[in-house]
Structure formats: C-alpha cells, structure tokens
Scaffold this active site. Structure first.
Site, PDB file in Angstrom:
ATOM      1  N   ARG A  58       0.601  -1.264  -0.179  1.00 36.69           N
ATOM      2  CA  ARG A  58      -0.170   0.065   0.381  1.00 36.69           C
ATOM      3  C   ARG A  58       0.405   0.903   0.249  1.00 36.69           C
ATOM      4  O   ARG A  58       0.102   1.991  -1.031  1.00 36.69           O
ATOM      5  CB  ARG A  58      -0.766   0.136   1.290  1.00 36.69           C
ATOM      6  N   ARG A  84     -11.570   4.195  -1.614  1.00 41.04           N
ATOM      7  CA  ARG A  84      -9.935   4.144  -1.194  1.00 41.04           C
ATOM      8  C   ARG A  84      -8.828   4.709  -0.495  1.00 41.04           C
ATOM      9  O   ARG A  84      -9.099   6.110  -0.285  1.00 41.04           O
ATOM     10  CB  ARG A  84      -8.471   4.112  -2.605  1.00 41.04           C
ATOM     11  N   ILE A  85      -8.552   4.754   0.888  1.00 43.06           N
ATOM     12  CA  ILE A  85      -7.822   5.696   1.427  1.00 43.06           C
ATOM     13  C   ILE A  85      -6.707   6.408   1.557  1.00 43.06           C
ATOM     14  O   ILE A  85      -5.523   4.858   1.068  1.00 43.06           O
ATOM     15  CB  ILE A  85      -8.042   4.613   3.131  1.00 43.06           C
ATOM     16  N   ASN A 100     -13.204  16.200  -1.183  1.00 43.47           N
ATOM     17  CA  ASN A 100     -13.956  14.450  -1.093  1.00 43.47           C
ATOM     18  C   ASN A 100     -15.936  15.055  -0.988  1.00 43.47           C
ATOM     19  O   ASN A 100     -15.684  15.918  -0.060  1.00 43.47           O
ATOM     20  CB  ASN A 100     -13.405  13.410   0.159  1.00 43.47           C
ATOM     21  N   HIS A 102     -19.103  12.421   0.787  1.00 44.14           N
ATOM     22  CA  HIS A 102     -19.908  11.405   1.594  1.00 44.14           C
ATOM     23  C   HIS A 102     -20.758  11.609   1.313  1.00 44.14           C
ATOM     24  O   HIS A 102     -21.559  12.131   1.378  1.00 44.14           O
ATOM     25  CB  HIS A 102     -18.515  11.175   2.183  1.00 44.14           C
ATOM     26  N   ASP A 134      -8.586  14.197   5.692  1.00 52.12           N
ATOM     27  CA  ASP A 134      -7.145  14.799   6.805  1.00 52.12           C
ATOM     28  C   ASP A 134      -7.470  12.653   6.621  1.00 52.12           C
ATOM     29  O   ASP A 134      -7.780  12.097   5.625  1.00 52.12           O
ATOM     30  CB  ASP A 134      -7.483  14.592   7.490  1.00 52.12           C
ATOM     31  N   GLY A 136      -7.570  10.554   8.656  1.00 56.80           N
ATOM     32  CA  GLY A 136      -9.121   9.618   9.162  1.00 56.80           C
ATOM     33  C   GLY A 136      -9.753   9.229   8.176  1.00 56.80           C
ATOM     34  O   GLY A 136     -10.005  10.059   6.822  1.00 56.80           O
ATOM     35  N   ASP A 138     -12.972   9.870   6.220  1.00 57.97           N
ATOM     36  CA  ASP A 138     -14.138  10.492   6.384  1.00 57.97           C
ATOM     37  C   ASP A 138     -13.915  11.603   7.650  1.00 57.97           C
ATOM     38  O   ASP A 138     -15.498  11.931   8.417  1.00 57.97           O
ATOM     39  CB  ASP A 138     -15.532  10.433   6.399  1.00 57.97           C
TER      40      ASP A 138
HETATM   41  C1  GRF Z   1     -21.338   9.050  -4.219  1.00 56.67           C
HETATM   42  O1  GRF Z   1     -22.406   8.707  -3.468  1.00 56.67           O
HETATM   43  C2  GRF Z   1     -20.295   9.002  -3.639  1.00 56.67           C
HETATM   44  O2  GRF Z   1     -20.042   9.612  -2.761  1.00 56.67           O
HETATM   45  C3  GRF Z   1     -19.668   7.948  -2.763  1.00 56.67           C
HETATM   46  O3  GRF Z   1     -20.202   7.529  -4.417  1.00 56.67           O
HETATM   47  C4  GRF Z   1     -20.528   7.240  -4.489  1.00 56.67           C
HETATM   48  C5  GRF Z   1     -19.770   8.200  -6.508  1.00 56.67           C
HETATM   49  O4  GRF Z   1     -20.951   7.749  -7.576  1.00 56.67           O
HETATM   50  N1  GRF Z   1     -18.617   7.700  -2.011  1.00 56.67           N
HETATM   51  P1  GRF Z   1     -20.435   8.233  -8.610  1.00 56.67           P
HETATM   52  O5  GRF Z   1     -19.634   7.594  -8.985  1.00 56.67           O
HETATM   53  O6  GRF Z   1     -20.074  10.043  -8.979  1.00 56.67           O
HETATM   54  O7  GRF Z   1     -21.527   8.084  -9.641  1.00 56.67           O
END
Ligand code: GRF
Length: 187
Positions: A58, A84-85, A100, A102, A134, A136, A138
């Site tokens: 990794r 990915r992290i 990002n 979420h 960051d 962590g 999310d």
């Molecule tokens: C989004 O809801 C994002 O927040 C999550 O995966 C989805 C990605 O959707 N991590 P797309 O690939 O942009 O259609």
C-alpha cells in the site's frame, strides 16, 4: 479521482463545459477500470490508472499515486466517488486541497457504506457531506452539507440515488466557490 460510475465527475465535466465552473480538469485518475474513467476519456480529459495490485504494498501504491497527482500540479484534488483510503503523507502533500464527497451527514456514518449504515440505523434524515480529506476516514473539515429525507420503503439504492442528485449539485457548487478564491498554491 474516481472508482465507479462517475456521475459526480460527469456533473463536474458538464459544469466546466457549460461555463458554470471556472476550472480546468488536468486529469482524471482511478484505482481500477471504471465508467468514471470512460466518461473522462469521452470528454477528452487525460486519464490515468494506478491499481493497488500493480504495487508491492500500500505504501508503494500511495507513493505512485502521490507522484502522479503531483505531476499535474493541481490546485485541488477532487475525490469524486474515489473508494480508497490514502495515507497521511499523500494527504500532507496536498493539505487542505483534497476535497471528498461522502453520502451521509458526517460525522455520522463514515466509511464505505454510509447510505446502508444510515438506513440500518433508522435515521429519518440523512444527506451528504463535502469535506477536506485528512488522514482519518471521512474525518476532515466539513465544507458543505445537504440533508436528504429518508422515505418509507427506501432501499439503499433508492436512497443513494436521491442523495447523489443533491451530491452532484453541491459538489459542483462547492468547487465553483473554491475556483473563485485565490490560487491556493500561489495566493
Ligand atoms: C457517491 O455517492 C460518493 O459519495 C460515494 O460513491 C458515490 C459515487 O458515485 N463515495 P459516482 O461514481 O459519482 O456516480
């Protein structure tokens, strides 16, 4: 950076093309072949693939990704459904410049299954969060959020689709706000 269907990326590509987002997309990268990369290629944007399986561990994968991203000298890096992290060194290299999205109202329901976890918990309102990455999972500074009600009979898929409608809009709007600010690399 994308990993999946790339509808958030498509919203960004469309907004740039429409003149609603004053940005240049230097490149789109992914950790695996995916529709998101195809969307970028179809829009004439340079693409790259950095797959974990091609690296010894990794750490090596993170360094390759870090150097590849850095080679474009981006002002911002957008994780638009990038599943990915990344490690602390990569985050530090682009500190407060990785954005990002979420699909939950952080700090509730972080991780890869934010929609499923919110539904399982029985919340009546969930939503989405645009935040800085960051080291962590999310946990970075929240930039913007929008709420989405859970409806009776919602499945993970139906709820996620409604969240994604808001997500695409809020991500583009947030990026447009950043695009109007002084260049973070040369303020
Ligand atoms: C989004 O809801 C994002 O927040 C999550 O995966 C989805 C990605 O959707 N991590 P797309 O690939 O942009 O259609």
């Amino acid at each position: 950076m994308v990993s999946g269907s790339g509808t958030n990326l498509q919203a960004i590509l469309d907004a740039v093309k429409a003149g609603e987002l004053n940005a240049e997309i230097a490149a789109v990268g992914a950790d695996k072949p995916c529709t998101g990369l195809d969307r970028a290629a179809a829009a004439g944007v340079e693409t790259f693939l950095i797959e974990p399986a091609d690296y010894a561990d990794r750490e090596q994968w993170n360094r390759a990704l870090e150097e590849k991203i850095a080679s474009y000298t981006p002002d911002y890096v957008v994780f638009a459904g990038f599943m990915r992290i990344v490690d602390a060194q990569l985050v530090a290299r682009f500190e407060n410049r990785i954005i990002n999205t979420h699909p939950a109202l952080l700090p509730a329901f972080p991780g890869a299954h934010g929609v499923r976890d919110a539904l399982a918990h029985g919340v009546k309102i969930t939503g989405l969060t645009v935040h800085f990455v960051d080291s962590g999972v999310d946990t970075g500074t929240i930039i913007a959020q929008a709420a989405v009600p859970v409806e009776a009979g919602d499945t993970e898929e139906s709820l996620h689709e409604r969240i994604k409608v808001q997500e695409r809009w809020l991500l583009v709007r947030t990026l447009a706000e950043f695009a109007a600010l002084p260049n973070p690399q040369n303020p």
